[in-house]
Design a protein around this motif. Structure first.
Motif, PDB file in Angstrom:
ATOM      1  N   VAL A 111       1.253  -1.508  -0.205  1.00 16.61           N
ATOM      2  CA  VAL A 111      -0.136  -0.062   0.258  1.00 16.61           C
ATOM      3  C   VAL A 111       0.550   1.606   0.703  1.00 16.61           C
ATOM      4  CG1 VAL A 111      -1.492  -1.296   0.947  1.00 16.61           C
ATOM      5  CG2 VAL A 111      -0.379   0.054   2.660  1.00 16.61           C
ATOM      6  N   SER A 112       0.004   2.576  -0.494  1.00 14.26           N
ATOM      7  CA  SER A 112       1.423   3.450  -0.568  1.00 14.26           C
ATOM      8  C   SER A 112      -0.239   4.632  -0.406  1.00 14.26           C
ATOM      9  CB  SER A 112       1.473   3.372  -2.333  1.00 14.26           C
ATOM     10  OG  SER A 112       0.473   4.270  -2.595  1.00 14.26           O
ATOM     11  N   LEU A 113       0.744   5.670   1.240  1.00 14.30           N
ATOM     12  CA  LEU A 113      -0.266   6.569   1.284  1.00 14.30           C
ATOM     13  C   LEU A 113       0.068   8.188   0.653  1.00 14.30           C
ATOM     14  CD1 LEU A 113      -2.057   8.437   2.997  1.00 14.30           C
ATOM     15  CD2 LEU A 113      -0.302   7.977   4.987  1.00 14.30           C
ATOM     16  N   LYS A 114      -0.369   8.152  -0.197  1.00 10.75           N
ATOM     17  CA  LYS A 114       0.139  10.106  -0.894  1.00 10.75           C
ATOM     18  C   LYS A 114       0.441  11.339   0.013  1.00 10.75           C
ATOM     19  CE  LYS A 114      -0.080  13.708  -4.290  1.00 10.75           C
ATOM     20  NZ  LYS A 114      -0.617  13.217  -5.678  1.00 10.75           N
ATOM     21  N   LEU A 115       1.408  11.793   0.506  1.00 13.07           N
ATOM     22  CA  LEU A 115       2.014  12.693   1.497  1.00 13.07           C
ATOM     23  C   LEU A 115       1.637  14.198   1.091  1.00 13.07           C
ATOM     24  CD1 LEU A 115       5.634  11.510   2.127  1.00 13.07           C
ATOM     25  CD2 LEU A 115       4.401  10.894   3.985  1.00 13.07           C
ATOM     26  N   GLU A 116       0.161  14.641   1.815  1.00 14.21           N
ATOM     27  CA  GLU A 116      -0.376  15.535   1.586  1.00 14.21           C
ATOM     28  C   GLU A 116      -0.659  15.913   2.806  1.00 14.21           C
ATOM     29  OE1 GLU A 116      -3.064  14.839  -2.664  1.00 14.21           O
ATOM     30  OE2 GLU A 116      -3.511  13.536  -0.222  1.00 14.21           O
ATOM     31  N   GLU A 117      -1.697  16.013   3.962  1.00 14.74           N
ATOM     32  CA  GLU A 117      -1.366  16.351   5.689  1.00 14.74           C
ATOM     33  C   GLU A 117      -0.516  15.625   6.055  1.00 14.74           C
ATOM     34  OE1 GLU A 117      -5.484  15.939   6.390  1.00 14.74           O
ATOM     35  OE2 GLU A 117      -5.340  16.728   7.965  1.00 14.74           O
ATOM     36  N   VAL A 118       0.878  16.502   5.936  1.00 16.26           N
ATOM     37  CA  VAL A 118       1.424  16.247   6.993  1.00 16.26           C
ATOM     38  C   VAL A 118       1.572  17.289   7.401  1.00 16.26           C
ATOM     39  CG1 VAL A 118       3.837  15.042   6.316  1.00 16.26           C
ATOM     40  CG2 VAL A 118       2.445  14.725   4.477  1.00 16.26           C
ATOM     41  N   VAL A 119       3.367  16.771   8.835  1.00 14.71           N
ATOM     42  CA  VAL A 119       3.811  17.647   9.769  1.00 14.71           C
ATOM     43  C   VAL A 119       5.429  16.623   9.798  1.00 14.71           C
ATOM     44  CG1 VAL A 119       2.054  17.255  12.146  1.00 14.71           C
ATOM     45  CG2 VAL A 119       3.795  18.910  11.708  1.00 14.71           C
ATOM     46  N   ALA A 120       5.896  17.493  10.280  1.00 16.51           N
ATOM     47  CA  ALA A 120       7.111  17.014  10.762  1.00 16.51           C
ATOM     48  C   ALA A 120       7.594  17.370  12.223  1.00 16.51           C
ATOM     49  CB  ALA A 120       8.315  17.688  10.494  1.00 16.51           C
ATOM     50  N   LYS A 121       7.623  17.062  13.756  1.00 17.98           N
ATOM     51  CA  LYS A 121       8.328  17.898  14.941  1.00 17.98           C
ATOM     52  C   LYS A 121       9.515  17.321  14.942  1.00 17.98           C
ATOM     53  CE  LYS A 121       5.647  18.152  17.972  1.00 17.98           C
ATOM     54  NZ  LYS A 121       4.110  17.616  18.738  1.00 17.98           N
ATOM     55  N   VAL A 122      10.224  18.537  15.416  1.00 19.59           N
ATOM     56  CA  VAL A 122      11.731  18.221  15.643  1.00 19.59           C
ATOM     57  C   VAL A 122      11.914  18.865  16.948  1.00 19.59           C
ATOM     58  CG1 VAL A 122      14.532  18.131  14.922  1.00 19.59           C
ATOM     59  CG2 VAL A 122      12.515  17.379  13.361  1.00 19.59           C
ATOM     60  N   ARG A 123      12.521  18.026  17.958  1.00 16.32           N
ATOM     61  CA  ARG A 123      12.865  19.049  18.992  1.00 16.32           C
ATOM     62  C   ARG A 123      14.660  18.630  18.976  1.00 16.32           C
ATOM     63  NH1 ARG A 123      15.869  19.819  23.442  1.00 16.32           N
ATOM     64  NH2 ARG A 123      14.566  21.076  25.320  1.00 16.32           N
ATOM     65  N   SER A 124      15.343  18.753  19.137  1.00 15.05           N
ATOM     66  CA  SER A 124      17.239  18.736  19.917  1.00 15.05           C
ATOM     67  C   SER A 124      17.510  19.940  20.264  1.00 15.05           C
ATOM     68  CB  SER A 124      17.655  19.673  17.767  1.00 15.05           C
ATOM     69  OG  SER A 124      17.642  20.859  17.201  1.00 15.05           O
ATOM     70  N   GLY A 125      18.451  19.822  20.526  1.00 15.72           N
ATOM     71  CA  GLY A 125      19.512  20.786  21.035  1.00 15.72           C
ATOM     72  C   GLY A 125      19.802  20.350  23.168  1.00 15.72           C
ATOM     73  N   PRO A 126      19.805  21.862  23.848  1.00 14.06           N
ATOM     74  CA  PRO A 126      20.074  21.297  25.355  1.00 14.06           C
ATOM     75  C   PRO A 126      19.247  20.950  25.779  1.00 14.06           C
ATOM     76  CG  PRO A 126      21.558  23.120  24.857  1.00 14.06           C
ATOM     77  CD  PRO A 126      20.676  22.992  22.982  1.00 14.06           C
ATOM     78  N   ALA A 127      18.915  20.860  27.467  1.00 16.01           N
ATOM     79  CA  ALA A 127      18.205  21.519  28.527  1.00 16.01           C
ATOM     80  C   ALA A 127      18.000  22.822  28.392  1.00 16.01           C
ATOM     81  CB  ALA A 127      18.168  20.625  29.272  1.00 16.01           C
ATOM     82  N   ILE A 128      16.247  23.237  28.486  1.00 17.55           N
ATOM     83  CA  ILE A 128      15.833  24.565  28.454  1.00 17.55           C
ATOM     84  C   ILE A 128      15.365  24.509  29.733  1.00 17.55           C
ATOM     85  CG2 ILE A 128      14.889  26.618  27.260  1.00 17.55           C
ATOM     86  CD1 ILE A 128      15.254  25.151  24.720  1.00 17.55           C
ATOM     87  N   ASP A 129      16.246  25.160  30.836  1.00 19.06           N
ATOM     88  CA  ASP A 129      15.618  25.510  32.215  1.00 19.06           C
ATOM     89  C   ASP A 129      15.150  26.618  33.330  1.00 19.06           C
ATOM     90  OD1 ASP A 129      16.276  22.860  34.200  1.00 19.06           O
ATOM     91  OD2 ASP A 129      18.485  23.153  32.928  1.00 19.06           O
ATOM     92  N   ASP A 130      14.056  26.835  33.690  1.00 13.20           N
ATOM     93  CA  ASP A 130      14.472  28.491  33.853  1.00 13.20           C
ATOM     94  C   ASP A 130      15.398  29.064  34.630  1.00 13.20           C
ATOM     95  OD1 ASP A 130      11.328  26.711  33.779  1.00 13.20           O
ATOM     96  OD2 ASP A 130      10.887  26.721  35.991  1.00 13.20           O
ATOM     97  N   ALA A 131      15.095  30.064  34.668  1.00 18.65           N
ATOM     98  CA  ALA A 131      15.972  31.046  34.713  1.00 18.65           C
ATOM     99  C   ALA A 131      17.196  31.110  36.188  1.00 18.65           C
ATOM    100  CB  ALA A 131      15.691  32.530  34.271  1.00 18.65           C
ATOM    101  N   GLU A 132      15.532  30.875  37.318  1.00 22.38           N
ATOM    102  CA  GLU A 132      15.749  30.578  38.227  1.00 22.38           C
ATOM    103  C   GLU A 132      16.535  29.402  39.043  1.00 22.38           C
ATOM    104  OE1 GLU A 132      12.823  31.384  37.130  1.00 22.38           O
ATOM    105  OE2 GLU A 132      11.391  30.313  38.490  1.00 22.38           O
ATOM    106  N   ASP A 133      16.989  28.282  38.008  1.00 25.52           N
ATOM    107  CA  ASP A 133      17.402  26.986  38.742  1.00 25.52           C
ATOM    108  C   ASP A 133      18.674  26.634  37.830  1.00 25.52           C
ATOM    109  OD1 ASP A 133      14.625  26.018  39.756  1.00 25.52           O
ATOM    110  OD2 ASP A 133      13.963  25.039  37.643  1.00 25.52           O
ATOM    111  N   MET A 134      19.029  28.059  37.300  1.00 31.57           N
ATOM    112  CA  MET A 134      20.686  27.720  37.373  1.00 31.57           C
ATOM    113  C   MET A 134      21.743  27.515  37.582  1.00 31.57           C
ATOM    114  SD  MET A 134      19.610  27.616  33.738  1.00 31.57           S
ATOM    115  CE  MET A 134      21.046  27.809  32.665  1.00 31.57           C
ATOM    116  N   ASP A 135      21.259  28.357  38.850  1.00 31.28           N
ATOM    117  CA  ASP A 135      22.067  28.503  39.810  1.00 31.28           C
ATOM    118  C   ASP A 135      22.589  27.329  40.387  1.00 31.28           C
ATOM    119  OD1 ASP A 135      24.506  29.592  40.473  1.00 31.28           O
ATOM    120  OD2 ASP A 135      23.681  30.150  42.758  1.00 31.28           O
ATOM    121  N   LEU A 136      21.085  26.042  40.483  1.00 28.84           N
ATOM    122  CA  LEU A 136      21.611  24.629  40.791  1.00 28.84           C
ATOM    123  C   LEU A 136      22.826  23.830  40.833  1.00 28.84           C
ATOM    124  CD1 LEU A 136      17.714  24.069  40.201  1.00 28.84           C
ATOM    125  CD2 LEU A 136      19.124  24.431  42.865  1.00 28.84           C
ATOM    126  N   ASP A 137      23.141  22.695  41.990  1.00 28.91           N
ATOM    127  CA  ASP A 137      24.585  22.263  41.138  1.00 28.91           C
ATOM    128  C   ASP A 137      23.711  20.519  41.198  1.00 28.91           C
ATOM    129  OD1 ASP A 137      26.835  23.749  42.650  1.00 28.91           O
ATOM    130  OD2 ASP A 137      25.731  23.374  44.559  1.00 28.91           O
TER     131      ASP A 137
END
Lengths: 221, 221
Positions: free
Chosen positions: A158-184
Motif C-alpha cells: 500500500v502507499s500513502l500520498k504525502l499531503e496532510e503532513v507535519v514533522a516535529k523536531v526537538r533538538s539541542g540542550p536542556a532549557i531550564d528555568d532561569a531561577e534553576d540555573m544556579d543549582l548544583d
C-alpha cells in the motif's frame, strides 16, 4: 513550481500549536526524517477500536509505502479505503534538565494522514518491493532469488500520498528555568541512536558464501 | 493466583493468527518488553481520524503510564474515556534471507488496548512522575529541583491497565525455502539496538558540576 518544491499546508489536524517552533512543513525536513527511519506505526480503526501496527516502510517521491501478507488484518482492512495515520519517530536523546518538568526527549517525527492506496499491478508491486530492499541494503535485490508470481500475489503493498503532513523536531540542550540555573544539578543530553551491529551469518549458510560488502551501507536513524 | 501470575487472555482483537508462534500472552514476556522500551505510540480517534502519537511511557505493576502537557490534544481527548491502542516496538535486527519474500525484521512488540484513566490526585501524579524518572535515570529524581504545584497542575498523567494485551516476537536467523538453500546468496541477521551515547554537558552548566555516575545506568531497548 512543482509539487516537490511546495511546503505542506498545515491543517487543523497537523498544525503544531504548543511549542510551535518544533513543527515543520517543508519537504526537505519531512523527507529527511522519512528516509532515515525504517519502522513506522500505522494507525487505523476497526469497529471503533484504534489499532497501531508497527511495520517497515519506505519512501518514493511523494508517497510512503508499506507491505505485508495479503492475509494481514491491517492490509485487508485498508482495502476498504479508511483513513489512516502514518507515524515515524526517531529518538535522538534524553534531555536531562535540572527539573523534572523540563526533562524531555530529542526526537524527529513525521505524522501523515490520509487514505492509503492498495498497489494493484504485479509489475508495480515488484518494483515497490525492490525499492524497499534498495532502501535497506542497496544492491542486494539483484543478488536474490527472484520473487515469484505466487509471492507477489501473497503480498499486499500500500502507499500513502504525502499531503496532510507535519514533522516535529526537538533538538539541542536542556532549557531550564532561569531561577534553576544556579543549582548544583547536572544538565545535558544523553544521545541515543540506532546501532547497526556486526552481521551474523545464518547457521545454514552455504559453505564458501561470504558477507557482501553492501552490508556496510545499512543506515538507520 | 494473583493477577500478576495470570496470563493475558487472547481476544478476537489480540489473538495472533498468522505466524501464531510469534504471539505471547504471558506477563513475563509482556513486562520484559515494556520495561526495555522508552517510547510508545498511542493510537486514538478524533472525529473519525485515527491519530498515532509517539511519547515516552513507563510501567508500574499491571499498568502503563504516559504524560504530557495538560493542553495536549491527545491528553485532553483521553479525558473523554475513548478506546486507545498502546504499542511499543523494539527493532532487534534485519533478517536478510536468500529471497525478498523471506526477508524480515527481528523485533519485540507489545500491543495493549483499552480505556486510559486520567490520574487525578497531586500526590499520585507526583509519584508517577518520579517513577518515570526512576525508569530513565535511577536515582536522579531526588537530585532535581522539586516539582512545583503549578507544574503538577500543568501536567496530565494517564494510565492504561494491561488487560487486552499481546506481545509479538520474531527472533533468530532467516528461514528460507528448502529449494533456495543451495544459492550462493549470503543470508543472516544484521542486529540493531538502541545505542546510548556519551552524555553531553549542557552549554550553560554551572562551573564545577560534573556528570553523575547514575548516567551509566541508562538502558534502552
Amino acid at each position: 513550481m512543482s509539487q516537490t518544491d511546495t511546503d505542506f499546508t498545515p491543517t487543523a489536524r497537523t498544525r503544531v500549536k504548543r511549542s510551535h517552533q518544533r513543527g515543520h512543513y517543508d519537504r526537505e525536513t519531512v523527507y529527511g526524517i522519512l528516509d532515515a527511519g525504517l519502522m513506522c506505526h500505522v494507525g487505523y480503526v476497526i469497529e471503533g477500536q484504534p489499532y497501531v501496527t508497527p511495520t517497515a516502510y519506505w519512501r518514493e517521491g511523494d508517497k510512503v509505502y508499506w507491505h505485508g501478507s495479503s492475509a494481514s488484518k491491517m492490509l485487508r482492512h485498508l482495502e476498504n479505503g479508511p483513513r489512516v495515520c502514518f507515524t515515524v519517530a526517531l529518538m535522538d536523546g534524553l534531555v536531562l534538565a535540572r527539573s523534572g518538568f523540563h526533562t524531555s526527549v530529542n526526537y524527529r517525527s513525521v505524522i501523515a494522514m490520509g487514505v492509503a492506496e492498495v498497489i494493484g499491478g504485479e509489475a508495480e508491486k515488484r518494483a515497490s518491493l525492490e525499492a524497499m530492499m534498495e532502501r535497506i541494503v542497496p544492491g542486494r535485490w539483484a543478488t536474490l532469488r527472484p520473487v515469484t508470481k505466487q509471492e507477489i500475489k501473497a503480498t499486499t503493498v500500500v502507499s500513502l500520498k504525502l499531503e496532510e503532513v507535519v514533522a516535529k523536531v526537538r533538538s539541542g540542550p536542556a532549557i531550564d528555568d532561569a531561577e534553576d540555573m544556579d543549582l548544583d544539578v547536572w544538565a545535558g543530553v544523553v544521545p541515543t541512536a540506532t546501532l547497526v551491529g556486526v552481521p551474523e551469518d545464518n547457521p545454514d549458510l552455504k559453505a564458501g558464501v561470504t558477507r557482501p560488502p553492501n552490508l556496510a551501507k545499512i543506515r538507520i536513524g
